[in-house]
Design an enzyme around this catalytic site. Structure first.
Site, PDB file in Angstrom:
ATOM      1  N   GLY A  46       0.862  -1.233  -0.114  1.00 29.20           N
ATOM      2  CA  GLY A  46       0.020  -0.210   0.259  1.00 29.20           C
ATOM      3  C   GLY A  46       0.771   1.162  -0.011  1.00 29.20           C
ATOM      4  N   GLN A  51       2.970   9.894   1.687  1.00 27.68           N
ATOM      5  CA  GLN A  51       4.281   9.547   1.824  1.00 27.68           C
ATOM      6  C   GLN A  51       5.023   9.891   0.416  1.00 27.68           C
ATOM      7  OE1 GLN A  51       2.574   5.335   2.461  1.00 27.68           O
ATOM      8  NE2 GLN A  51       4.539   5.046   3.350  1.00 27.68           N
ATOM      9  N   CYS A  92       6.223  -0.183   7.480  1.00 31.92           N
ATOM     10  CA  CYS A  92       5.754   1.009   6.727  1.00 31.92           C
ATOM     11  C   CYS A  92       6.959   1.473   5.948  1.00 31.92           C
ATOM     12  CB  CYS A  92       5.370   2.030   7.682  1.00 31.92           C
ATOM     13  SG  CYS A  92       4.894   3.475   6.890  1.00 31.92           S
ATOM     14  N   LEU A  93       6.875   1.438   4.690  1.00 29.79           N
ATOM     15  CA  LEU A  93       7.724   2.116   3.778  1.00 29.79           C
ATOM     16  C   LEU A  93       8.532   3.384   4.180  1.00 29.79           C
ATOM     17  CD1 LEU A  93       6.119   1.270   0.245  1.00 29.79           C
ATOM     18  CD2 LEU A  93       7.924   0.087   1.398  1.00 29.79           C
ATOM     19  N   HIS A 134      -4.327   1.485   7.947  1.00 29.72           N
ATOM     20  CA  HIS A 134      -2.779   2.075   7.808  1.00 29.72           C
ATOM     21  C   HIS A 134      -2.684   3.089   6.720  1.00 29.72           C
ATOM     22  CE1 HIS A 134       1.651   1.461   8.153  1.00 29.72           C
ATOM     23  NE2 HIS A 134       1.679   2.090   6.954  1.00 29.72           N
ATOM     24  N   GLU A 135      -3.215   2.872   5.797  1.00 29.52           N
ATOM     25  CA  GLU A 135      -3.191   4.042   4.790  1.00 29.52           C
ATOM     26  C   GLU A 135      -3.979   5.377   5.099  1.00 29.52           C
ATOM     27  OE1 GLU A 135      -0.566   3.615   3.076  1.00 29.52           O
ATOM     28  OE2 GLU A 135      -0.538   1.347   2.793  1.00 29.52           O
ATOM     29  N   HIS A 138      -2.053   7.415   7.559  1.00 26.24           N
ATOM     30  CA  HIS A 138      -1.412   8.442   6.712  1.00 26.24           C
ATOM     31  C   HIS A 138      -1.986   9.625   6.140  1.00 26.24           C
ATOM     32  CE1 HIS A 138       2.596   6.182   6.456  1.00 26.24           C
ATOM     33  NE2 HIS A 138       2.014   5.031   6.175  1.00 26.24           N
TER      34      HIS A 138
HETATM   35  O1  GNR Z   1       4.074  -2.551   2.510  1.00 27.26           O
HETATM   36  C1  GNR Z   1       3.405  -2.401   3.611  1.00 27.26           C
HETATM   37  N1  GNR Z   1       3.153  -3.600   4.387  1.00 27.26           N
HETATM   38  C2  GNR Z   1       2.211  -3.533   5.461  1.00 27.26           C
HETATM   39  C3  GNR Z   1       2.344  -4.604   6.416  1.00 27.26           C
HETATM   40  C4  GNR Z   1       1.468  -4.752   7.419  1.00 27.26           C
HETATM   41  C5  GNR Z   1       0.514  -3.605   7.526  1.00 27.26           C
HETATM   42  C6  GNR Z   1       0.554  -2.375   6.652  1.00 27.26           C
HETATM   43  C7  GNR Z   1       1.326  -2.512   5.637  1.00 27.26           C
HETATM   44  S1  GNR Z   1       1.440  -1.246   4.763  1.00 27.26           S
HETATM   45  C8  GNR Z   1       3.100  -1.159   4.095  1.00 27.26           C
HETATM   46  C9  GNR Z   1       3.371  -0.122   2.995  1.00 27.26           C
HETATM   47  C10 GNR Z   1       2.988   1.089   3.685  1.00 27.26           C
HETATM   48  O2  GNR Z   1       3.713   1.902   4.568  1.00 27.26           O
HETATM   49  N2  GNR Z   1       1.849   1.909   3.363  1.00 27.26           N
HETATM   50  O3  GNR Z   1       1.907   3.216   3.872  1.00 27.26           O
HETATM   51 NI    NI Z   2       2.890   3.196   5.635  1.00 29.52          NI
END
Ligand code: GNR
Ligand code: NI
Length: 169
Positions: A46, A51, A92-93, A134-135, A138
């Site tokens: 995601g 980001q 998270c990236l 999670h997104e 952000h």
């Molecule tokens: O790649 C991602 N893997 C992930 C794994 C578990 C819970 C959430 C994520 S999102 C993350 C990519 C990211 O940072 N998205 O904002």
């Molecule tokens: Ni993230």
């Protein structure tokens, strides 16, 4: 197509609250396409516009191994959440190399526009539900490490700053 630079925690721009997308036009479709390419290249599932330093309510997700099931969510709004929450391991990236548990709703229904500007409701559970929550955080300027204890968060902050200093050398 273009790869976009991903902001890294503790960059303060990650705490910007995104504004709604005003119109799903050519610029937004290009942004979706660039964000998908950036996410695939970074091996993420995601990516939120926040980001890549674009502060508009836009998310891309693809849980498939083959990178052939892209999901675009524009102006997403939660319309239903399950009663139960569960602890899930997240990464998270924008916080590379850090993984920890976060409580999320088990299932959510989200109303959003797709890349064609059509309104739809996505019913999500499991990893998709976790990823959407999670997104959407952000887009509100929230990074998952903010759910952790201040002690853990400060250790992560120090580790990230040190890694960034070393990368810059
Ligand atoms: O790649 C991602 N893997 C992930 C794994 C578990 C819970 C959430 C994520 S999102 C993350 C990519 C990211 O940072 N998205 O904002
Ligand atoms: Ni993230």
């Amino acid at each position: 197509m273009a790869l976009l630079p991903i902001l890294c925690y503790p960059d303060l721009r990650l705490h910007t609250v995104a504004k709604p997308v005003a119109a799903v036009d050519a610029r937004i479709r290009q942004l979706c396409s660039d964000m998908l390419q950036t996410m695939y290249e970074a091996s993420g599932i995601g990516l939120a516009a926040t980001q890549v330093n674009v502060h508009e309510r836009l998310i891309v997700i693809d849980l498939s191994q083959e990178h052939d099931q892209p999901l675009v969510l524009i102006n997403p709004e939660l319309v239903w959440t399950s009663e139960g929450k569960h602890l899930n391991e997240e990464g998270c990236l924008s916080v590379p190399g850090i993984y920890d548990g976060v409580e999320r709703f088990d299932a959510v229904h989200v109303r959003a526009l797709d890349a064609q500007g059509h309104s739809r409701v996505i019913e999500a559970e499991g990893l998709l539900a976790v990823c959407i929550q999670h997104e959407m955080d952000h887009l509100l300027g929230k990074v998952f490490v903010e759910y952790l204890s201040p002690l853990k968060r400060n250790r992560i902050k120090t580790k990230m700053l040190k890694a960034q200093r070393e990368d810059a050398r």
